[in-house]
Scaffold this active site. Structure first.
Site, short mmCIF file in Angstrom:
data_model
loop_
_atom_site.label_atom_id
_atom_site.label_comp_id
_atom_site.label_asym_id
_atom_site.label_seq_id
_atom_site.Cartn_x
_atom_site.Cartn_y
_atom_site.Cartn_z
CG HIS A 118 13.64 4.81 -48.72
ND1 HIS A 118 14.56 3.80 -48.82
CD2 HIS A 118 12.54 4.39 -49.39
CE1 HIS A 118 14.03 2.80 -49.53
NE2 HIS A 118 12.81 3.13 -49.88
CB CYS A 149 -0.23 21.47 -33.71
SG CYS A 149 0.45 19.83 -33.99
CG ASN A 212 26.51 -3.65 -55.00
OD1 ASN A 212 27.20 -4.13 -54.11
ND2 ASN A 212 25.26 -3.25 -54.80
CD GLU A 214 27.49 -8.10 -51.37
OE1 GLU A 214 28.49 -8.49 -50.73
OE2 GLU A 214 26.34 -8.09 -50.91
#
Ligand code: NAD
Ligand code: ZN
Length: 241
Positions: A118, A149, A212, A214
């Protein structure tokens, strides 16, 4: 055998290991997840700001949000889970760390073979010439412009509605098709990609472990679920030396 010991032995016997991390691993460093309580800025949801449309409409607002996130992340450090993954890489014959995080904490910890699918909050991309550069300014001057630029710079981040870099997907998929163990740490699975990565690894015979706090929509896909905070659980999976 106790579950953690069983998983630890699978990991230490594997010659190729892949790891997929999400915002949950950095939550223990104090970086808010998007869906957690601290994920809101001025009552905007991330989905309203991390989009090409939002940037087209008001690039200054989007950059202000990134400056807020840069400020938070700049003060944070890798936690025990990030460090354990560095150790894991050192001992594995083949290792890839695929992260959805943009905070750069895996690199800061010392992980080497990282694919940031990402992007990275410390990189900018020119909307005109495409140049990608590091920029660690906190805050970044608004609006930032390209040194080459003078085009408008945007964060080098994959926004909602944008596609991942095909080279990153290929590299990740190749690794997932050959890994013996896949660890999925602190990712909600709301981002569809995690599920397809897990399926790719499972389809090729990998042993998949989810870590995790949950249950997630991916929990039913994996071989083992370890419930707990990443910074508590991940270090237990890596052999001490
Ligand atoms: P998410 O915010 O949707 O989900 C985070 C997951 O981590 C949840 O499943 C939650 O239960 C779990 N979690 C929370 N605290 C945890 C802990 N201490 N230990 C283990 N698990 C924990 O994050 P996502 O699935 O990664 O998707 C959101 C997208 O937003 C990401 O793809 C990323 O690009 C971006 N994002 C990045 C950061 C970052 O770079 N740190 C932070 C927020 C969002
Ligand atoms: Zn440029």
């Amino acid at each position: 055998m106790e579950k953690t010991a069983r998983i630890r032995s699978r990991i230490s016997n594997a010659s190729s290991i892949a790891v997929l991390t999400g915002a949950g691993i950095s939550a223990d460093s104090g970086v808010p997840t998007f869906r957690g309580q601290d994920g809101l800025w001025r009552n905007f949801k991330a989905e309203e700001l991390a989009t090409p449309d939002a940037f087209r409409r008001d690039p200054g607002l989007v950059w202000e949000w990134y400056n807020w996130r840069r400020e938070i992340i700049a003060t944070k450090n890798p936690n025990a889970a990030h460090h354990a993954l560095v150790k894991l890489e050192r001992h594995a014959q083949s290792f890839i760390l695929i992260t959805q995080n943009v905070d750069g904490l895996h690199g800061k910890a010392g992980s080497k073979n990282i694919t940031e699918i990402h992007g990275n909050i410390w990189k900018t991309r020119c909307t005109a010439c495409g140049d990608i550069s590091h920029n660690f300014d906190v805050p970044i001057s608004i609006l930032p412009h390209c040194k080459k630029c003078n085009g408008l710079l945007r964060p080098h981040i994959v926004w909602f509605g944008e596609s991942l870099d095909p080279a990153d997907i290929k590299q990740s998929m190749d690794a997932l098709h050959t890994c013996e163990v896949l660890l999925v740490i602190g990712t909600s699975g709301i981002v569809q990609l995690a599920a397809s990565f897990i399926s790719a690894a499972k389809g090729a015979g990998a042993y998949v472990v989810e870590i995790n706090i949950e249950e997630t929509p991916n929990s039913y896909l994996v071989d083992e679920v370890l419930a707990g905070r990443a910074s508590d659980v991940v270090p237990l999976l890596v052999n001490r030396d």
